[in-house]
Design a protein around this motif. Structure first.
Motif, PDB file in Angstrom:
ATOM      1  N   ALA A 107       0.822  -1.203   0.000  1.00  0.00           N
ATOM      2  CA  ALA A 107       0.000   0.000   0.000  1.00  0.00           C
ATOM      3  C   ALA A 107       0.856   1.253   0.000  1.00  0.00           C
ATOM      4  CB  ALA A 107      -0.923   0.005   1.207  1.00  0.00           C
ATOM      5  N   ALA A 108       2.062   1.171   0.529  1.00  0.00           N
ATOM      6  CA  ALA A 108       2.935   2.338   0.556  1.00  0.00           C
ATOM      7  C   ALA A 108       3.369   2.725  -0.851  1.00  0.00           C
ATOM      8  CB  ALA A 108       4.167   2.062   1.411  1.00  0.00           C
ATOM      9  N   HIS A 109       3.399   1.767  -1.782  1.00  0.00           N
ATOM     10  CA  HIS A 109       3.778   2.066  -3.157  1.00  0.00           C
ATOM     11  C   HIS A 109       2.638   2.678  -3.945  1.00  0.00           C
ATOM     12  CE1 HIS A 109       7.754   0.417  -3.102  1.00  0.00           C
ATOM     13  NE2 HIS A 109       7.313  -0.708  -2.566  1.00  0.00           N
ATOM     14  N   SER A 110       1.419   2.444  -3.539  1.00  0.00           N
ATOM     15  CA  SER A 110       0.285   2.974  -4.286  1.00  0.00           C
ATOM     16  C   SER A 110      -0.801   3.445  -3.313  1.00  0.00           C
ATOM     17  CB  SER A 110      -0.265   1.905  -5.228  1.00  0.00           C
ATOM     18  OG  SER A 110      -0.551   0.718  -4.527  1.00  0.00           O
ATOM     19  N   PRO A 111      -0.521   4.524  -2.588  1.00  0.00           N
ATOM     20  CA  PRO A 111      -1.493   5.014  -1.624  1.00  0.00           C
ATOM     21  C   PRO A 111      -2.839   5.280  -2.287  1.00  0.00           C
ATOM     22  CG  PRO A 111       0.580   6.181  -1.373  1.00  0.00           C
ATOM     23  CD  PRO A 111       0.682   5.332  -2.608  1.00  0.00           C
ATOM     24  N   GLY A 112      -3.893   4.991  -1.560  1.00  0.00           N
ATOM     25  CA  GLY A 112      -5.225   5.261  -2.056  1.00  0.00           C
ATOM     26  C   GLY A 112      -5.806   4.168  -2.926  1.00  0.00           C
ATOM     27  N   ARG A 113      -5.023   3.179  -3.323  1.00  0.00           N
ATOM     28  CA  ARG A 113      -5.513   2.129  -4.205  1.00  0.00           C
ATOM     29  C   ARG A 113      -5.814   0.849  -3.444  1.00  0.00           C
ATOM     30  NH1 ARG A 113      -1.760   1.194  -9.036  1.00  0.00           N
ATOM     31  NH2 ARG A 113      -3.246  -0.496  -9.171  1.00  0.00           N
ATOM     32  N   VAL A 114      -6.259   0.986  -2.243  1.00  0.00           N
ATOM     33  CA  VAL A 114      -6.554  -0.159  -1.392  1.00  0.00           C
ATOM     34  C   VAL A 114      -8.001  -0.571  -1.628  1.00  0.00           C
ATOM     35  CG1 VAL A 114      -6.766  -0.953   0.987  1.00  0.00           C
ATOM     36  CG2 VAL A 114      -4.929   0.595   0.334  1.00  0.00           C
ATOM     37  N   GLY A 115      -8.207  -1.863  -1.833  1.00  0.00           N
ATOM     38  CA  GLY A 115      -9.551  -2.356  -2.061  1.00  0.00           C
ATOM     39  C   GLY A 115     -10.312  -2.553  -0.760  1.00  0.00           C
ATOM     40  N   TRP A 116     -11.622  -2.600  -0.887  1.00  0.00           N
ATOM     41  CA  TRP A 116     -12.469  -2.822   0.283  1.00  0.00           C
ATOM     42  C   TRP A 116     -12.256  -4.212   0.865  1.00  0.00           C
ATOM     43  CZ3 TRP A 116     -14.635   0.804   3.003  1.00  0.00           C
ATOM     44  CH2 TRP A 116     -14.911   2.038   2.400  1.00  0.00           C
ATOM     45  N   ALA A 117     -11.929  -5.182   0.006  1.00  0.00           N
ATOM     46  CA  ALA A 117     -11.715  -6.554   0.494  1.00  0.00           C
ATOM     47  C   ALA A 117     -10.532  -6.599   1.457  1.00  0.00           C
ATOM     48  CB  ALA A 117     -11.499  -7.511  -0.669  1.00  0.00           C
ATOM     49  N   MET A 118      -9.448  -5.898   1.115  1.00  0.00           N
ATOM     50  CA  MET A 118      -8.273  -5.863   1.996  1.00  0.00           C
ATOM     51  C   MET A 118      -8.622  -5.183   3.316  1.00  0.00           C
ATOM     52  SD  MET A 118      -4.516  -4.110   1.500  1.00  0.00           S
ATOM     53  CE  MET A 118      -3.987  -5.179   0.179  1.00  0.00           C
ATOM     54  N   ALA A 119      -9.358  -4.093   3.240  1.00  0.00           N
ATOM     55  CA  ALA A 119      -9.765  -3.374   4.451  1.00  0.00           C
ATOM     56  C   ALA A 119     -10.686  -4.240   5.303  1.00  0.00           C
ATOM     57  CB  ALA A 119     -10.459  -2.067   4.084  1.00  0.00           C
ATOM     58  N   ALA A 120     -11.586  -4.970   4.661  1.00  0.00           N
ATOM     59  CA  ALA A 120     -12.504  -5.835   5.403  1.00  0.00           C
ATOM     60  C   ALA A 120     -11.745  -6.974   6.087  1.00  0.00           C
ATOM     61  CB  ALA A 120     -13.577  -6.395   4.468  1.00  0.00           C
ATOM     62  N   ARG A 121     -10.724  -7.535   5.399  1.00  0.00           N
ATOM     63  CA  ARG A 121      -9.927  -8.602   6.022  1.00  0.00           C
ATOM     64  C   ARG A 121      -9.172  -8.080   7.241  1.00  0.00           C
ATOM     65  NH1 ARG A 121      -8.968  -9.958   0.676  1.00  0.00           N
ATOM     66  NH2 ARG A 121      -6.943  -8.935   0.695  1.00  0.00           N
ATOM     67  N   ALA A 122      -8.601  -6.881   7.125  1.00  0.00           N
ATOM     68  CA  ALA A 122      -7.889  -6.283   8.261  1.00  0.00           C
ATOM     69  C   ALA A 122      -8.856  -6.020   9.414  1.00  0.00           C
ATOM     70  CB  ALA A 122      -7.206  -4.986   7.836  1.00  0.00           C
ATOM     71  N   THR A 123     -10.044  -5.545   9.088  1.00  0.00           N
ATOM     72  CA  THR A 123     -11.040  -5.265  10.119  1.00  0.00           C
ATOM     73  C   THR A 123     -11.536  -6.547  10.764  1.00  0.00           C
ATOM     74  OG1 THR A 123     -11.708  -3.299   8.877  1.00  0.00           O
ATOM     75  CG2 THR A 123     -13.208  -4.052  10.609  1.00  0.00           C
ATOM     76  N   LEU A 124     -11.732  -7.582   9.962  1.00  0.00           N
ATOM     77  CA  LEU A 124     -12.167  -8.869  10.508  1.00  0.00           C
ATOM     78  C   LEU A 124     -11.111  -9.447  11.441  1.00  0.00           C
ATOM     79  CD1 LEU A 124     -14.390 -10.961  10.545  1.00  0.00           C
ATOM     80  CD2 LEU A 124     -13.311 -12.053   8.565  1.00  0.00           C
ATOM     81  N   HIS A 125      -9.841  -9.280  11.070  1.00  0.00           N
ATOM     82  CA  HIS A 125      -8.750  -9.734  11.937  1.00  0.00           C
ATOM     83  C   HIS A 125      -8.818  -9.002  13.281  1.00  0.00           C
ATOM     84  CE1 HIS A 125      -4.582  -9.718  13.477  1.00  0.00           C
ATOM     85  NE2 HIS A 125      -4.565 -10.955  13.016  1.00  0.00           N
ATOM     86  N   CYS A 126      -8.997  -7.699  13.206  1.00  0.00           N
ATOM     87  CA  CYS A 126      -9.091  -6.876  14.418  1.00  0.00           C
ATOM     88  C   CYS A 126     -10.346  -7.234  15.213  1.00  0.00           C
ATOM     89  CB  CYS A 126      -9.111  -5.411  14.003  1.00  0.00           C
ATOM     90  SG  CYS A 126      -9.115  -4.263  15.366  1.00  0.00           S
ATOM     91  N   LEU A 127     -11.457  -7.429  14.499  1.00  0.00           N
ATOM     92  CA  LEU A 127     -12.723  -7.765  15.147  1.00  0.00           C
ATOM     93  C   LEU A 127     -12.629  -9.091  15.903  1.00  0.00           C
ATOM     94  CD1 LEU A 127     -15.766  -7.093  15.545  1.00  0.00           C
ATOM     95  CD2 LEU A 127     -16.187  -8.494  13.527  1.00  0.00           C
ATOM     96  N   THR A 128     -11.884 -10.034  15.356  1.00  0.00           N
ATOM     97  CA  THR A 128     -11.743 -11.337  16.014  1.00  0.00           C
ATOM     98  C   THR A 128     -11.138 -11.169  17.402  1.00  0.00           C
ATOM     99  OG1 THR A 128     -11.496 -12.436  13.887  1.00  0.00           O
ATOM    100  CG2 THR A 128     -10.724 -13.638  15.824  1.00  0.00           C
ATOM    101  N   GLY A 129     -10.026 -10.457  17.484  1.00  0.00           N
ATOM    102  CA  GLY A 129      -9.399 -10.221  18.787  1.00  0.00           C
ATOM    103  C   GLY A 129     -10.281  -9.403  19.706  1.00  0.00           C
ATOM    104  N   CYS A 130     -10.910  -8.373  19.147  1.00  0.00           N
ATOM    105  CA  CYS A 130     -11.794  -7.531  19.960  1.00  0.00           C
ATOM    106  C   CYS A 130     -12.983  -8.327  20.479  1.00  0.00           C
ATOM    107  CB  CYS A 130     -12.294  -6.343  19.146  1.00  0.00           C
ATOM    108  SG  CYS A 130     -11.040  -5.092  18.858  1.00  0.00           S
ATOM    109  N   ALA A 131     -13.571  -9.140  19.621  1.00  0.00           N
ATOM    110  CA  ALA A 131     -14.745  -9.914  20.023  1.00  0.00           C
ATOM    111  C   ALA A 131     -14.402 -10.918  21.126  1.00  0.00           C
ATOM    112  CB  ALA A 131     -15.335 -10.634  18.813  1.00  0.00           C
TER     113      ALA A 131
END
Length: 188
Positions: free
Chosen positions: A38-62
């Motif tokens: 993502a550092a090579h192409s800022p702003g070109r992050v897909g929603w799927a990648m963001a959702a996977r990162a959030t799901l990872h975080c949600l797992t620990g939080c939950a």
């Protein structure tokens, strides 16, 4: 798929660096801070990648949130004490899951701990704010017991709302080479 394109761009960038082309003939080692795709192409992050990162975080939080709520409720603690325990455990388990994956990549503990803090702090904080905010605002949820459908329903809905609200935050962070983009560089 955007991720494959970034991998190819990253490999081409590495090849240019190894052949002395681009950036004054500097080596790839000089660009280790830019290892996240993502550092090579800022702003070109897909929603799927963001959702996977959030799901990872949600797992620990939950895990932490549910465990804290169950412990506090089972012990008859007050709402404030139960919520504090749930938040502390959510941060603990959120960081622990990230730390575990970074340590698996062979990174030393101190570096892995710093990466986990950098990657997850904002995400967990937003998730906990939303999650606990929903529970506080839901009529009767703070007084529900473990055997009540309201306890589990409010908790499930609060985690779902936290996921929806936190995903754009993670997309924004990853697009700027922060958050889980930092973790991603250790998974090559």
């Amino acid at each position: 798929m955007q991720h494959d394109t970034r991998d190819e761009e990253h490999q081409q960038h590495q090849q240019h660096e190894h052949h002395g082309q681009g950036h004054g003939g500097s080596s790839h080692a000089d660009h280790s801070a830019h290892a996240g795709h993502a550092a090579h192409s800022p702003g070109r992050v897909g929603w799927a990648m963001a959702a996977r990162a959030t799901l990872h975080c949600l797992t620990g939080c939950a895990i932490g949130e549910i465990l804290g709520m169950v412990i506090g409720t089972a012990l008859g603690w007050g709402n404030a004490e139960t919520m504090v325990l749930a938040i502390v455990l959510a941060f603990f388990f959120g960081y622990t899951l990230t730390l575990r994956s970074i340590l698996k990549a062979g990174v030393d503990f101190r570096t892995a701990f710093r990466v986990a803090l950098a990657a997850d702090t904002l995400s967990i904080a937003v998730m906990e704010l939303i999650d606990n905010g929903v529970i506080v605002l839901w009529p009767g949820a703070m007084d529900a017991q473990l055997a009540d459908a309201l306890f589990w329903g409010a908790l499930a809905l609060s985690l779902a709302v936290a996921f929806v609200v936190t995903t754009p935050v993670n997309k924004w962070m990853i697009g700027r080479g922060k958050g889980h983009a930092v973790v991603h560089q250790y998974h090559h």
